[in-house]
Motif scaffolding. Sequence first.
Motif, PDB file in Angstrom:
ATOM      1  N   PRO A   1       2.952  -3.470   7.533  1.00 16.81           N
ATOM      2  CA  PRO A   1       1.795  -4.236   7.053  1.00 16.81           C
ATOM      3  C   PRO A   1       2.096  -5.709   6.755  1.00 16.81           C
TER       4      PRO A   1
ATOM      5  N   ARG B   1      -3.939   5.848  -1.014  1.00 11.11           N
ATOM      6  CA  ARG B   1      -3.014   5.757   0.103  1.00 11.11           C
ATOM      7  C   ARG B   1      -3.556   6.490   1.335  1.00 11.11           C
ATOM      8  N   THR B   2      -3.148   6.001   2.476  1.00 11.71           N
ATOM      9  CA  THR B   2      -3.552   6.613   3.731  1.00 11.71           C
ATOM     10  C   THR B   2      -2.453   6.386   4.759  1.00 11.71           C
ATOM     11  N   THR B   3      -2.374   7.258   5.744  1.00 17.52           N
ATOM     12  CA  THR B   3      -1.391   7.087   6.817  1.00 17.52           C
ATOM     13  C   THR B   3      -1.822   6.049   7.830  1.00 17.52           C
TER      14      THR B   3
ATOM     15  N   LEU C   1      -5.469  -2.532   7.921  1.00 23.70           N
ATOM     16  CA  LEU C   1      -5.203  -3.943   7.655  1.00 23.70           C
ATOM     17  C   LEU C   1      -5.372  -4.793   8.908  1.00 23.70           C
TER      18      LEU C   1
ATOM     19  N   ALA D   1      -4.265  -1.458  -4.989  1.00 25.43           N
ATOM     20  CA  ALA D   1      -4.043  -1.108  -3.583  1.00 25.43           C
ATOM     21  C   ALA D   1      -5.059  -0.079  -3.096  1.00 25.43           C
TER      22      ALA D   1
ATOM     23  N   THR E   1     -10.801  -6.095   7.600  1.00 23.23           N
ATOM     24  CA  THR E   1      -9.939  -6.806   6.666  1.00 23.23           C
ATOM     25  C   THR E   1     -10.346  -8.273   6.558  1.00 23.23           C
TER      26      THR E   1
ATOM     27  N   LEU F   1      -7.584  -0.581   0.018  1.00 26.28           N
ATOM     28  CA  LEU F   1      -7.708   0.398   1.101  1.00 26.28           C
ATOM     29  C   LEU F   1      -9.057   1.106   1.075  1.00 26.28           C
TER      30      LEU F   1
ATOM     31  N   VAL G   1       0.811  -1.223   0.000  1.00 30.34           N
ATOM     32  CA  VAL G   1       0.000   0.000   0.000  1.00 30.34           C
ATOM     33  C   VAL G   1       0.842   1.269   0.000  1.00 30.34           C
TER      34      VAL G   1
ATOM     35  N   ASP H   1      -2.715   2.886   7.039  1.00 28.88           N
ATOM     36  CA  ASP H   1      -2.803   1.625   6.309  1.00 28.88           C
ATOM     37  C   ASP H   1      -2.643   0.404   7.216  1.00 28.88           C
ATOM     38  N   THR H   2      -1.678   0.423   8.139  1.00 29.35           N
ATOM     39  CA  THR H   2      -1.471  -0.720   9.029  1.00 29.35           C
ATOM     40  C   THR H   2      -2.677  -0.934   9.928  1.00 29.35           C
TER      41      THR H   2
END
Length: 343
Positions: free
Chosen positions: A279, A238-240, A246, A235, A251, A208, A190, A242-243
Amino acid sequence: MRSKIPESHDASGEPPRAPSLLERAATVYDFNQQVRARPPVPPVEPAPAPEPAAEPVAAFEADAPDSDDATFLAIPAELRAPIGQELPDEFHLPFVARDTAMIDRGMLAANGMMVPGAPVGPLAEEFRLIKRQLLITRAQIEASAVPDKARTILVCSARPNDGKTFCAINLALSIAAERDTEVLLVDADVAKPDVLRQLGLDDGPGLLDALADTSIDVETLVIRTDVPHLSILPAGDRTTMDTELLASARTRAVLARLLAADPRRIVIFDSPPALAASPAGVLAMLVGQVMLVVRADHTPESEVRAAVNRLDSCEHIQLVLNAVSFVPGGARFGSYYEQGGAR
């Protein structure tokens, strides 16, 4: 004594002629009565002018074929399309649905990857061996308490530039060649997604987006490709976080939806490097097995051990040695197909 009455004469001096029988009858009978009693004859309308005769259609003369193609010559001359009126080439191409993405074969070849439909070479044969081991492990996982994990594979590496995306794409292409299997390649790197670019496809919403918005059905984001049995999930934006996304329960729900959509589907995740982003460790908890890509003469043993420890939440971890140098003339998998004659 009776005196004679002189006879009268006409101007010519001839004695007058006695009337004929028809003339005497005409004085008694009115012959014009029947004529006067007849109804008037209606006027005859003029006949319509005849329509101009259609111009005769010129007999079709087929152009002489420029080839000796037996199929073309078998078509009767009167059924052949005139030169310049043939059907476009697209008419003869295999049907491809409008929502099907066309993978760039030229780009695959330029990047040294497998090309669907190309002759079997060393690379294709090597990935046959890799996928076979993964499919054997899949059968073992199916007998466990979590059979759904058997259809999930995480492709990872210790560090960047070890070739994990290269291996993930080739593995997906190789498994897609199986007769009874569907493959979904998920770009789960990601932070630096690269799968779609290497396939020549346009990016779009993906994993995401489905994790962040519960109203999105992730299956609607799956991209069908013109390679049989192969689909792609981008993917996404994007994002800050992401972890955290997930690691959320969402998820698991998204993954369950992807697996339920097709019971023959195998989901392959291309994840970030294990020692470069978090991730990978999160995704390792969701899959049945991990394929850890190790680059020859590049990845030190210490990093390999550290990556394995980071991914140890997955019970089955397979190592693949990438970028191995071969001795010229030495034996290599796939070279058998390049040899002619019986062996």
